[in-house]
Design a protein around this motif. Sequence first.
Motif, PDB file in Angstrom:
ATOM      1  N   UNK A   1       0.848  -1.198   0.000  1.00 15.63           N
ATOM      2  CA  UNK A   1       0.000   0.000   0.000  1.00 15.63           C
ATOM      3  C   UNK A   1       0.881   1.244   0.000  1.00 15.63           C
ATOM      4  N   UNK A   2       0.489   2.220  -0.795  1.00 16.85           N
ATOM      5  CA  UNK A   2       1.272   3.447  -0.940  1.00 16.85           C
ATOM      6  C   UNK A   2       0.385   4.664  -0.706  1.00 16.85           C
ATOM      7  N   UNK A   3       0.838   5.562   0.138  1.00 13.49           N
ATOM      8  CA  UNK A   3       0.172   6.840   0.327  1.00 13.49           C
ATOM      9  C   UNK A   3       0.889   7.927  -0.452  1.00 13.49           C
ATOM     10  N   UNK A   4       0.119   8.834  -1.039  1.00  6.49           N
ATOM     11  CA  UNK A   4       0.680   9.964  -1.771  1.00  6.49           C
ATOM     12  C   UNK A   4      -0.024  11.237  -1.318  1.00  6.49           C
ATOM     13  N   UNK A   5       0.524  12.375  -1.701  1.00  7.16           N
ATOM     14  CA  UNK A   5       0.045  13.662  -1.206  1.00  7.16           C
ATOM     15  C   UNK A   5      -0.942  14.314  -2.166  1.00  7.16           C
ATOM     16  N   UNK A   6      -1.950  15.017  -1.586  1.00  4.91           N
ATOM     17  CA  UNK A   6      -2.875  15.831  -2.361  1.00  4.91           C
ATOM     18  C   UNK A   6      -2.864  17.265  -1.848  1.00  4.91           C
ATOM     19  N   UNK A   7      -3.170  18.216  -2.727  1.00  5.25           N
ATOM     20  CA  UNK A   7      -3.093  19.636  -2.378  1.00  5.25           C
ATOM     21  C   UNK A   7      -4.409  20.337  -2.738  1.00  5.25           C
ATOM     22  N   UNK A   8      -5.387  20.311  -1.825  1.00  5.18           N
ATOM     23  CA  UNK A   8      -6.695  20.923  -2.119  1.00  5.18           C
ATOM     24  C   UNK A   8      -6.627  22.407  -2.446  1.00  5.18           C
ATOM     25  N   UNK A   9      -5.666  23.118  -1.884  1.00  2.50           N
ATOM     26  CA  UNK A   9      -5.560  24.557  -2.138  1.00  2.50           C
ATOM     27  C   UNK A   9      -4.349  24.900  -2.993  1.00  2.50           C
ATOM     28  N   UNK A  10      -3.851  23.892  -3.702  1.00  2.00           N
ATOM     29  CA  UNK A  10      -2.715  24.127  -4.574  1.00  2.00           C
ATOM     30  C   UNK A  10      -1.382  24.073  -3.839  1.00  2.00           C
ATOM     31  N   UNK A  11      -0.326  24.319  -4.592  1.00  2.86           N
ATOM     32  CA  UNK A  11       1.040  24.294  -4.060  1.00  2.86           C
ATOM     33  C   UNK A  11       1.709  25.608  -4.440  1.00  2.86           C
ATOM     34  N   UNK A  12       2.469  26.219  -3.516  1.00  5.78           N
ATOM     35  CA  UNK A  12       3.046  27.535  -3.833  1.00  5.78           C
ATOM     36  C   UNK A  12       4.057  27.528  -4.974  1.00  5.78           C
TER      37      UNK A  12
ATOM     38  N   UNK B   1     -14.547  23.930   3.066  1.00  8.35           N
ATOM     39  CA  UNK B   1     -15.291  23.983   1.812  1.00  8.35           C
ATOM     40  C   UNK B   1     -14.368  23.826   0.605  1.00  8.35           C
ATOM     41  N   UNK B   2     -13.160  24.380   0.699  1.00 11.68           N
ATOM     42  CA  UNK B   2     -12.183  24.210  -0.386  1.00 11.68           C
ATOM     43  C   UNK B   2     -11.771  22.748  -0.504  1.00 11.68           C
ATOM     44  N   UNK B   3     -11.644  22.068   0.619  1.00 12.41           N
ATOM     45  CA  UNK B   3     -11.300  20.646   0.608  1.00 12.41           C
ATOM     46  C   UNK B   3     -12.412  19.837  -0.062  1.00 12.41           C
ATOM     47  N   UNK B   4     -13.666  20.132   0.291  1.00 12.34           N
ATOM     48  CA  UNK B   4     -14.795  19.421  -0.303  1.00 12.34           C
ATOM     49  C   UNK B   4     -14.820  19.626  -1.816  1.00 12.34           C
ATOM     50  N   UNK B   5     -14.608  20.856  -2.257  1.00 11.02           N
ATOM     51  CA  UNK B   5     -14.604  21.126  -3.706  1.00 11.02           C
ATOM     52  C   UNK B   5     -13.511  20.322  -4.402  1.00 11.02           C
ATOM     53  N   UNK B   6     -12.345  20.236  -3.767  1.00 22.01           N
ATOM     54  CA  UNK B   6     -11.230  19.487  -4.353  1.00 22.01           C
ATOM     55  C   UNK B   6     -11.567  18.000  -4.422  1.00 22.01           C
ATOM     56  N   UNK B   7     -12.155  17.452  -3.371  1.00 24.69           N
ATOM     57  CA  UNK B   7     -12.546  16.038  -3.380  1.00 24.69           C
ATOM     58  C   UNK B   7     -13.526  15.770  -4.522  1.00 24.69           C
ATOM     59  N   UNK B   8     -14.455  16.691  -4.724  1.00 30.18           N
ATOM     60  CA  UNK B   8     -15.412  16.520  -5.817  1.00 30.18           C
ATOM     61  C   UNK B   8     -14.716  16.525  -7.175  1.00 30.18           C
ATOM     62  N   UNK B   9     -13.690  17.372  -7.335  1.00 28.32           N
ATOM     63  CA  UNK B   9     -12.920  17.374  -8.576  1.00 28.32           C
ATOM     64  C   UNK B   9     -12.166  16.062  -8.757  1.00 28.32           C
ATOM     65  N   UNK B  10     -11.613  15.553  -7.656  1.00 32.02           N
ATOM     66  CA  UNK B  10     -10.905  14.265  -7.710  1.00 32.02           C
ATOM     67  C   UNK B  10     -11.841  13.176  -8.207  1.00 32.02           C
ATOM     68  N   UNK B  11     -13.041  13.121  -7.638  1.00 31.87           N
ATOM     69  CA  UNK B  11     -13.985  12.070  -8.025  1.00 31.87           C
ATOM     70  C   UNK B  11     -14.459  12.247  -9.469  1.00 31.87           C
ATOM     71  N   UNK B  12     -14.622  13.485  -9.911  1.00 32.82           N
ATOM     72  CA  UNK B  12     -15.047  13.713 -11.296  1.00 32.82           C
ATOM     73  C   UNK B  12     -13.990  13.239 -12.298  1.00 32.82           C
ATOM     74  N   UNK B  13     -12.746  13.200 -11.856  1.00 29.55           N
ATOM     75  CA  UNK B  13     -11.671  12.692 -12.708  1.00 29.55           C
ATOM     76  C   UNK B  13     -11.609  11.162 -12.695  1.00 29.55           C
ATOM     77  N   UNK B  14     -12.530  10.546 -12.002  1.00 30.06           N
ATOM     78  CA  UNK B  14     -12.559   9.092 -11.954  1.00 30.06           C
ATOM     79  C   UNK B  14     -11.609   8.477 -10.957  1.00 30.06           C
TER      80      UNK B  14
END
Length: 284
Positions: free
Chosen positions: A132-143, A179-192
Amino acid sequence: MTAASGIAGSVVIADHSFEITGKDAAALGDMTAHFAPGTAVNVTYLASESLLARVEACQAAQEHGFRPVPHLAARRIADEVELRQFLSALRDVGANDEVFVIGGDPAEPHGPYDDALALIRTGLLQEYGVRRVGITGYPEGHPHIDDSALWDALEHKIAAATEQSMQVSVTTQFGFDAEAVIRWIELVRRRGIIVPIRVGVPGPVSIRRLLGYARRFGVKSSAGIVSKYGISLTRLVGSAGPDRFIDALARHLTVEHGRVLVHFYTFGDLAATAAWVSARKERI
């Protein structure tokens, strides 16, 4: 998506994970009263700590009934020999089932691994028994990384790990805006992308310290954003806990968001996070 009734509050706290450094290992025995057996304990890859300290922290997590998840910081690894040495040591203590792979802080890599994807593509994780591998996600982007590159990296890392028959989960950088996190999760799911997501949440810590970490990691912390979290930039005394943030997640999450859990960044105060988790469980 509409808010779920009843399920989200318990789901978001269930099966949480938390993060420690090597020096926190000695306190893990006191954590068994707060965290359930099998709770995932991420062991960070600090430049100031030795391979031995990281391995011993993983071993301590196991001895106290937790599930160690050692970090691998790609740009901090000097060569294949060092990577094999670490993976072999983890396997020797039975802490090789799951790892969390990050790029790491150095602007220039210390060795041949430019990023987490390069490390995953070596095939060495699978060779040493990682399942099992964990990777990073950035709901508010990366600087320092544009959004398109972040999406490409996320999809390529999932594909590379999946091709090697490893399960994948995503743990996000912490933030203050649910709310920004929720929006990002929704984008993740829309990408399949259907892998489990662990939302990064700061444990209770002093406001000054928390904002200091936010600056260090490029987390957005304007007055409007942090006020949602319960912080006033005009009054930086006391500590801040994640109650408002967790409540907001619970209000918005539905079964349509897939498997969404919580990962606590303890920022050196493991006991405070443990106490908060215990108190929160009593409310559910």
